[in-house]
Design a protein around this motif. Structure first.
Motif, mmCIF file in Angstrom:
data_model
loop_
_atom_site.group_PDB
_atom_site.id
_atom_site.type_symbol
_atom_site.label_atom_id
_atom_site.label_comp_id
_atom_site.label_asym_id
_atom_site.label_seq_id
_atom_site.Cartn_x
_atom_site.Cartn_y
_atom_site.Cartn_z
ATOM 1 N N GLY A 1 0.814 -1.215 0.000
ATOM 2 C CA GLY A 1 0.000 0.000 0.000
ATOM 3 C C GLY A 1 0.846 1.263 0.000
ATOM 4 O O GLY A 1 0.579 2.210 -0.746
ATOM 5 N N ILE A 2 1.891 1.287 0.842
ATOM 6 C CA ILE A 2 2.767 2.456 0.928
ATOM 7 C C ILE A 2 3.469 2.702 -0.408
ATOM 8 O O ILE A 2 3.582 3.851 -0.871
ATOM 9 C CB ILE A 2 3.806 2.274 2.047
ATOM 10 C CG1 ILE A 2 3.114 2.304 3.418
ATOM 11 C CG2 ILE A 2 4.887 3.352 1.974
ATOM 12 C CD1 ILE A 2 4.030 1.978 4.580
ATOM 13 N N ALA A 3 3.938 1.626 -1.036
ATOM 14 C CA ALA A 3 4.626 1.759 -2.325
ATOM 15 C C ALA A 3 3.710 2.361 -3.381
ATOM 16 O O ALA A 3 4.101 3.264 -4.131
ATOM 17 C CB ALA A 3 5.138 0.393 -2.784
ATOM 18 N N CYS A 4 2.473 1.874 -3.445
ATOM 19 C CA CYS A 4 1.505 2.376 -4.437
ATOM 20 C C CYS A 4 1.171 3.850 -4.181
ATOM 21 O O CYS A 4 1.152 4.663 -5.117
ATOM 22 C CB CYS A 4 0.229 1.540 -4.400
ATOM 23 S SG CYS A 4 0.417 -0.126 -5.049
ATOM 24 N N ILE A 5 0.934 4.201 -2.924
ATOM 25 C CA ILE A 5 0.578 5.586 -2.582
ATOM 26 C C ILE A 5 1.729 6.530 -2.910
ATOM 27 O O ILE A 5 1.530 7.612 -3.481
ATOM 28 C CB ILE A 5 0.207 5.690 -1.092
ATOM 29 C CG1 ILE A 5 -1.118 4.950 -0.824
ATOM 30 C CG2 ILE A 5 0.084 7.150 -0.672
ATOM 31 C CD1 ILE A 5 -1.453 4.816 0.642
ATOM 32 N N ALA A 6 2.963 6.131 -2.565
ATOM 33 C CA ALA A 6 4.133 6.978 -2.828
ATOM 34 C C ALA A 6 4.309 7.228 -4.324
ATOM 35 O O ALA A 6 4.578 8.368 -4.745
ATOM 36 C CB ALA A 6 5.386 6.324 -2.246
ATOM 37 N N MET A 7 4.145 6.178 -5.129
ATOM 38 C CA MET A 7 4.311 6.339 -6.574
ATOM 39 C C MET A 7 3.209 7.196 -7.177
ATOM 40 O O MET A 7 3.443 8.006 -8.084
ATOM 41 C CB MET A 7 4.356 4.965 -7.246
ATOM 42 C CG MET A 7 5.674 4.253 -7.033
ATOM 43 S SD MET A 7 5.815 2.705 -7.932
ATOM 44 C CE MET A 7 4.785 1.649 -6.943
ATOM 45 N N LEU A 8 1.985 7.051 -6.674
ATOM 46 C CA LEU A 8 0.868 7.851 -7.185
ATOM 47 C C LEU A 8 1.037 9.326 -6.823
ATOM 48 O O LEU A 8 0.691 10.207 -7.603
ATOM 49 C CB LEU A 8 -0.453 7.309 -6.629
ATOM 50 C CG LEU A 8 -0.895 5.967 -7.226
ATOM 51 C CD1 LEU A 8 -2.144 5.471 -6.528
ATOM 52 C CD2 LEU A 8 -1.143 6.101 -8.717
ATOM 53 N N ILE A 9 1.563 9.607 -5.633
ATOM 54 C CA ILE A 9 1.828 10.989 -5.234
ATOM 55 C C ILE A 9 2.861 11.608 -6.184
ATOM 56 O O ILE A 9 2.719 12.755 -6.632
ATOM 57 C CB ILE A 9 2.331 11.056 -3.779
ATOM 58 C CG1 ILE A 9 1.193 10.685 -2.818
ATOM 59 C CG2 ILE A 9 2.871 12.449 -3.456
ATOM 60 C CD1 ILE A 9 1.632 10.573 -1.371
ATOM 61 N N TYR A 10 3.876 10.823 -6.524
ATOM 62 C CA TYR A 10 4.914 11.296 -7.442
ATOM 63 C C TYR A 10 4.318 11.620 -8.811
ATOM 64 O O TYR A 10 4.602 12.675 -9.391
ATOM 65 C CB TYR A 10 6.007 10.239 -7.577
ATOM 66 C CG TYR A 10 6.955 10.509 -8.718
ATOM 67 C CD1 TYR A 10 7.940 11.493 -8.613
ATOM 68 C CD2 TYR A 10 6.862 9.789 -9.908
ATOM 69 C CE1 TYR A 10 8.809 11.744 -9.656
ATOM 70 C CE2 TYR A 10 7.719 10.038 -10.960
ATOM 71 C CZ TYR A 10 8.694 11.014 -10.831
ATOM 72 O OH TYR A 10 9.544 11.274 -11.880
ATOM 73 N N ILE A 11 3.482 10.717 -9.314
ATOM 74 C CA ILE A 11 2.855 10.934 -10.624
ATOM 75 C C ILE A 11 1.944 12.151 -10.590
ATOM 76 O O ILE A 11 1.899 12.948 -11.528
ATOM 77 C CB ILE A 11 2.067 9.678 -11.057
ATOM 78 C CG1 ILE A 11 3.028 8.515 -11.307
ATOM 79 C CG2 ILE A 11 1.270 9.953 -12.332
ATOM 80 C CD1 ILE A 11 2.343 7.214 -11.599
ATOM 81 N N GLN A 12 1.200 12.310 -9.495
ATOM 82 C CA GLN A 12 0.288 13.443 -9.362
ATOM 83 C C GLN A 12 1.057 14.762 -9.378
ATOM 84 O O GLN A 12 0.621 15.747 -9.976
ATOM 85 C CB GLN A 12 -0.513 13.306 -8.068
ATOM 86 C CG GLN A 12 -1.499 14.435 -7.828
ATOM 87 C CD GLN A 12 -2.566 14.518 -8.907
ATOM 88 O OE1 GLN A 12 -2.907 13.505 -9.504
ATOM 89 N NE2 GLN A 12 -3.066 15.720 -9.155
ATOM 90 N N ILE A 13 2.221 14.789 -8.725
ATOM 91 C CA ILE A 13 3.034 16.009 -8.680
ATOM 92 C C ILE A 13 3.630 16.307 -10.052
ATOM 93 O O ILE A 13 3.648 17.453 -10.506
ATOM 94 C CB ILE A 13 4.150 15.873 -7.627
ATOM 95 C CG1 ILE A 13 3.546 15.793 -6.222
ATOM 96 C CG2 ILE A 13 5.135 17.037 -7.711
ATOM 97 C CD1 ILE A 13 4.551 15.492 -5.141
ATOM 98 N N ARG A 14 4.120 15.264 -10.698
ATOM 99 C CA ARG A 14 4.822 15.470 -11.967
ATOM 100 C C ARG A 14 3.868 15.648 -13.145
ATOM 101 O O ARG A 14 4.161 16.387 -14.073
ATOM 102 C CB ARG A 14 5.750 14.277 -12.231
ATOM 103 C CG ARG A 14 6.560 14.437 -13.494
ATOM 104 C CD ARG A 14 7.576 13.341 -13.643
ATOM 105 N NE ARG A 14 8.247 13.437 -14.931
ATOM 106 C CZ ARG A 14 9.155 12.593 -15.376
ATOM 107 N NH1 ARG A 14 9.518 11.573 -14.616
ATOM 108 N NH2 ARG A 14 9.711 12.739 -16.559
ATOM 109 N N PHE A 15 2.732 14.957 -13.100
ATOM 110 C CA PHE A 15 1.796 15.011 -14.215
ATOM 111 C C PHE A 15 0.472 15.647 -13.766
ATOM 112 O O PHE A 15 0.470 16.705 -13.184
ATOM 113 C CB PHE A 15 1.562 13.603 -14.786
ATOM 114 C CG PHE A 15 2.795 12.981 -15.366
ATOM 115 C CD1 PHE A 15 3.153 13.219 -16.690
ATOM 116 C CD2 PHE A 15 3.604 12.150 -14.599
ATOM 117 C CE1 PHE A 15 4.288 12.652 -17.231
ATOM 118 C CE2 PHE A 15 4.753 11.573 -15.132
ATOM 119 C CZ PHE A 15 5.093 11.829 -16.461
#
Length: 290
Positions: free
Chosen positions: A130-144
């Motif tokens: 869960g933590i891995a998925c949330i962290a990656m989605l936050i990154y995508i949201q910031i960048r894209f």
């Protein structure tokens, strides 16, 4: 230019069939959780030479009826069981030693895991996922932007469900290396997806008058070679490890499945989902403007 988006229904149907079948097995039969999660004993015995696994299985079943066995490198015999205490292991090894004239005085390895430890491992594995998925989605949201994040999430869920489905269909044991493999798969898949999304974002700026379908098709055409070559290179290495290093197969086998379908989802799932979301946003903006 490749026309991938126009065949979205085919790509979705292919994945959906596998996932539905897999979920059917999960709900009816359940996953084959190994001793890492259910608790039990794992023993590896060096037989010293090639042996008849079926004959050895008969002996093992006398001491642990629920045991699952595996032949490693032709000479090693792996035994896993939920109900195989230390005293039974000693008796079992004595029987194998007598039958096969073994020289060793003890098994190569013997590991015991309590049921409570197994439950804790399962809980921690889900938290890590869960933590891995949330962290990656936050990154995508910031960048894209949001559309990219949702499409990436759908692709990640797709990869996890496909891998789980294969393990459920063929009733392959699920242990802690499987969780490590899933986390690796997610990281690999999101990396491939971001490369494609980055090109789509650039093309969206340069092709403002083009439809989302055209932008996605152009972007996929430009990145397809890179995605395929990277995936094949990685798969060659992992398949070789899976074949020639049996001790890490619990980790390498799900990687083979996940990386193959991770590349598939980046191209045939994430991109079409982005197109669908982009069209909905455009349609909503048109309605609000009118």
């Amino acid at each position: 230019m490749l026309r991938i988006i126009e065949k979205t229904k085919i790509w979705f149907a292919f994945s959906l069939i596998i996932i539905v079948i897999g979920l059917g097995f999960i709900f009816t039969r359940g996953l084959n959780f190994g001793i890492d999660f259910k608790g039990g004993t794992q023993v590896v015995v060096e037989m010293g030479k090639d042996f008849d696994k079926e004959e050895a299985d008969v002996i093992v079943k006398q001491y642990a009826s629920d045991a699952s066995t595996n032949k490693i490198d032709k000479t090693q015999y792996e035994i896993k069981s939920k109900d195989l205490p230390t005293e039974k292991v000693s008796e079992l090894f004595s029987e194998l030693k007598k039958t096969y004239n073994l020289e060793e005085t003890a098994p190569v390895s013997e590991d015991s895991i309590g049921a409570s430890v197994g439950k804790e491992l399962a809980k921690n594995s889900l938290v890590a996922l869960g933590i891995a998925c949330i962290a990656m989605l936050i990154y995508i949201q910031i960048r894209f932007e949001m559309n990219y994040g949702i499409a990436a999430l759908v692709a990640l869920v797709h990869d996890v469900l496909i891998t789980l489905s294969v393990f459920a269909i063929f009733y392959i044991p699920v242990n802690t290396p499987f969780i490590a493999a899933i986390l690796t798969i997610i990281g690999y898949s999101i990396n491939d997806t971001i490369v494609i999304f980055d090109r789509m974002r650039e093309n969206s700026k340069n092709m403002r008058r083009s439809t989302p379908e055209v932008i996605a098709n152009v972007s996929l055409t430009q990145t397809m070679g890179r995605s395929i070559n990277t995936t094949l290179t990685t798969l060659f290495s992992i398949v070789a490890v899976n074949i020639f290093v049996p001790t890490v197969r619990e980790f390498s086998f799900p990687l083979v499945i996940g990386i193959a379908f991770g590349a598939y989802s980046s191209i045939f799932i994430a991109s079409p989902v982005w197109v669908i979301l982009k069209k909905k946003v455009k349609k909503k903006n048109v309605v609000e403007t009118a």
